[in-house]
Scaffold this motif. Sequence first.
Motif, PDB file in Angstrom:
ATOM      1  N   TYR A  91       0.858  -1.185   0.000  1.00  0.00           N
ATOM      2  CA  TYR A  91       0.000   0.000   0.000  1.00  0.00           C
ATOM      3  C   TYR A  91       0.890   1.229   0.000  1.00  0.00           C
ATOM      4  O   TYR A  91       2.086   1.142   0.276  1.00  0.00           O
ATOM      5  CB  TYR A  91      -0.939   0.022   1.218  1.00  0.00           C
ATOM      6  CG  TYR A  91      -0.202   0.247   2.515  1.00  0.00           C
ATOM      7  CD1 TYR A  91       0.002   1.531   2.992  1.00  0.00           C
ATOM      8  CD2 TYR A  91       0.317  -0.811   3.228  1.00  0.00           C
ATOM      9  CE1 TYR A  91       0.707   1.751   4.162  1.00  0.00           C
ATOM     10  CE2 TYR A  91       1.020  -0.606   4.396  1.00  0.00           C
ATOM     11  CZ  TYR A  91       1.208   0.673   4.866  1.00  0.00           C
ATOM     12  OH  TYR A  91       1.921   0.877   6.018  1.00  0.00           O
ATOM     13  N   ALA A 148      -9.064   5.380  -6.782  1.00  0.00           N
ATOM     14  CA  ALA A 148      -8.266   4.561  -7.687  1.00  0.00           C
ATOM     15  C   ALA A 148      -9.191   3.669  -8.504  1.00  0.00           C
ATOM     16  O   ALA A 148     -10.255   3.276  -8.040  1.00  0.00           O
ATOM     17  CB  ALA A 148      -7.284   3.702  -6.895  1.00  0.00           C
ATOM     18  N   ARG A 193      -4.845  -3.054  -4.054  1.00  0.00           N
ATOM     19  CA  ARG A 193      -5.911  -3.724  -4.822  1.00  0.00           C
ATOM     20  C   ARG A 193      -5.918  -5.219  -4.515  1.00  0.00           C
ATOM     21  O   ARG A 193      -4.886  -5.884  -4.562  1.00  0.00           O
ATOM     22  CB  ARG A 193      -5.670  -3.487  -6.303  1.00  0.00           C
ATOM     23  CG  ARG A 193      -6.693  -4.068  -7.213  1.00  0.00           C
ATOM     24  CD  ARG A 193      -6.419  -3.702  -8.661  1.00  0.00           C
ATOM     25  NE  ARG A 193      -6.718  -2.280  -8.857  1.00  0.00           N
ATOM     26  CZ  ARG A 193      -5.822  -1.368  -9.194  1.00  0.00           C
ATOM     27  NH1 ARG A 193      -4.570  -1.694  -9.389  1.00  0.00           N
ATOM     28  NH2 ARG A 193      -6.181  -0.124  -9.347  1.00  0.00           N
ATOM     29  N   CYS A 244      -4.312   5.488  -4.443  1.00  0.00           N
ATOM     30  CA  CYS A 244      -3.279   4.928  -5.305  1.00  0.00           C
ATOM     31  C   CYS A 244      -3.629   3.571  -5.894  1.00  0.00           C
ATOM     32  O   CYS A 244      -3.168   3.243  -6.981  1.00  0.00           O
ATOM     33  CB  CYS A 244      -1.948   4.846  -4.566  1.00  0.00           C
ATOM     34  SG  CYS A 244      -1.893   3.593  -3.272  1.00  0.00           S
ATOM     35  N   GLY A 245      -4.374   2.748  -5.209  1.00  0.00           N
ATOM     36  CA  GLY A 245      -4.735   1.433  -5.719  1.00  0.00           C
ATOM     37  C   GLY A 245      -3.698   0.353  -5.504  1.00  0.00           C
ATOM     38  O   GLY A 245      -3.877  -0.774  -5.955  1.00  0.00           O
ATOM     39  N   PRO A 301     -13.286   5.065  -2.855  1.00  0.00           N
ATOM     40  CA  PRO A 301     -11.999   4.889  -3.534  1.00  0.00           C
ATOM     41  C   PRO A 301     -11.933   5.730  -4.803  1.00  0.00           C
ATOM     42  O   PRO A 301     -12.902   5.799  -5.557  1.00  0.00           O
ATOM     43  CB  PRO A 301     -11.968   3.389  -3.860  1.00  0.00           C
ATOM     44  CG  PRO A 301     -13.388   2.962  -3.866  1.00  0.00           C
ATOM     45  CD  PRO A 301     -14.120   3.861  -2.916  1.00  0.00           C
ATOM     46  N   TYR A 339     -17.183   0.757   2.093  1.00  0.00           N
ATOM     47  CA  TYR A 339     -16.062   1.692   2.035  1.00  0.00           C
ATOM     48  C   TYR A 339     -16.224   2.782   3.081  1.00  0.00           C
ATOM     49  O   TYR A 339     -17.295   3.365   3.222  1.00  0.00           O
ATOM     50  CB  TYR A 339     -15.930   2.295   0.633  1.00  0.00           C
ATOM     51  CG  TYR A 339     -15.229   1.344  -0.289  1.00  0.00           C
ATOM     52  CD1 TYR A 339     -13.845   1.280  -0.308  1.00  0.00           C
ATOM     53  CD2 TYR A 339     -15.945   0.467  -1.089  1.00  0.00           C
ATOM     54  CE1 TYR A 339     -13.190   0.380  -1.115  1.00  0.00           C
ATOM     55  CE2 TYR A 339     -15.291  -0.437  -1.905  1.00  0.00           C
ATOM     56  CZ  TYR A 339     -13.912  -0.475  -1.911  1.00  0.00           C
ATOM     57  OH  TYR A 339     -13.259  -1.374  -2.704  1.00  0.00           O
ATOM     58  N   LEU A 356     -10.304  -2.192  -2.226  1.00  0.00           N
ATOM     59  CA  LEU A 356      -9.122  -1.541  -1.663  1.00  0.00           C
ATOM     60  C   LEU A 356      -9.212  -1.691  -0.141  1.00  0.00           C
ATOM     61  O   LEU A 356      -9.953  -0.965   0.509  1.00  0.00           O
ATOM     62  CB  LEU A 356      -9.068  -0.064  -2.067  1.00  0.00           C
ATOM     63  CG  LEU A 356      -8.940   0.224  -3.551  1.00  0.00           C
ATOM     64  CD1 LEU A 356      -8.980   1.733  -3.803  1.00  0.00           C
ATOM     65  CD2 LEU A 356      -7.684  -0.384  -4.129  1.00  0.00           C
ATOM     66  N   GLU A 395     -12.833  -6.341  -7.395  1.00  0.00           N
ATOM     67  CA  GLU A 395     -11.689  -5.919  -6.577  1.00  0.00           C
ATOM     68  C   GLU A 395     -12.135  -4.943  -5.490  1.00  0.00           C
ATOM     69  O   GLU A 395     -13.154  -4.262  -5.629  1.00  0.00           O
ATOM     70  CB  GLU A 395     -10.622  -5.253  -7.448  1.00  0.00           C
ATOM     71  CG  GLU A 395      -9.997  -6.183  -8.443  1.00  0.00           C
ATOM     72  CD  GLU A 395      -9.009  -5.497  -9.360  1.00  0.00           C
ATOM     73  OE1 GLU A 395      -8.098  -6.188  -9.826  1.00  0.00           O
ATOM     74  OE2 GLU A 395      -9.135  -4.282  -9.621  1.00  0.00           O
ATOM     75  N   GLY A 400      -7.403   5.267  -0.394  1.00  0.00           N
ATOM     76  CA  GLY A 400      -8.131   4.893  -1.594  1.00  0.00           C
ATOM     77  C   GLY A 400      -7.721   5.624  -2.855  1.00  0.00           C
ATOM     78  O   GLY A 400      -8.422   5.581  -3.856  1.00  0.00           O
ATOM     79  N   ILE A 441     -10.623   0.402  -9.826  1.00  0.00           N
ATOM     80  CA  ILE A 441     -10.670  -1.005  -9.446  1.00  0.00           C
ATOM     81  C   ILE A 441     -11.750  -1.697 -10.274  1.00  0.00           C
ATOM     82  O   ILE A 441     -12.750  -1.089 -10.633  1.00  0.00           O
ATOM     83  CB  ILE A 441     -10.934  -1.218  -7.936  1.00  0.00           C
ATOM     84  CG1 ILE A 441     -12.182  -0.475  -7.474  1.00  0.00           C
ATOM     85  CG2 ILE A 441      -9.723  -0.818  -7.112  1.00  0.00           C
ATOM     86  CD1 ILE A 441     -12.587  -0.754  -6.040  1.00  0.00           C
TER      87      ILE A 441
END
Length: 89
Positions: free
Chosen positions: A39, A66, A50, A46-47, A64, A60, A74, A72, A44, A68
Amino acid sequence: MMNETETLRITIEGDGTIEQKSDSSMLESLEAHGIEVHYHCREGFCGACRTKLLSGKVTYLTDPLAFIDDDEILPCCCKADQDVCIKLL
């Protein structure tokens, strides 16, 4: 959705099963049990963390940003709503 005292199981394909308490993100729970997850941000963006969600449902804590895929998650910014099975990428 979890209540404050509920503990859920996170099964990691190939690495066993751990427990997640309601006051931590999935990433925090994985780290607390010595499971290494790559990480960078914990927010949430950069991803890098994942992870494939094989079964179960998450919520969540932060939306996020990023990209996905539908299967998937995060773990840096979500909690399990029920027992889940994941595959670390």
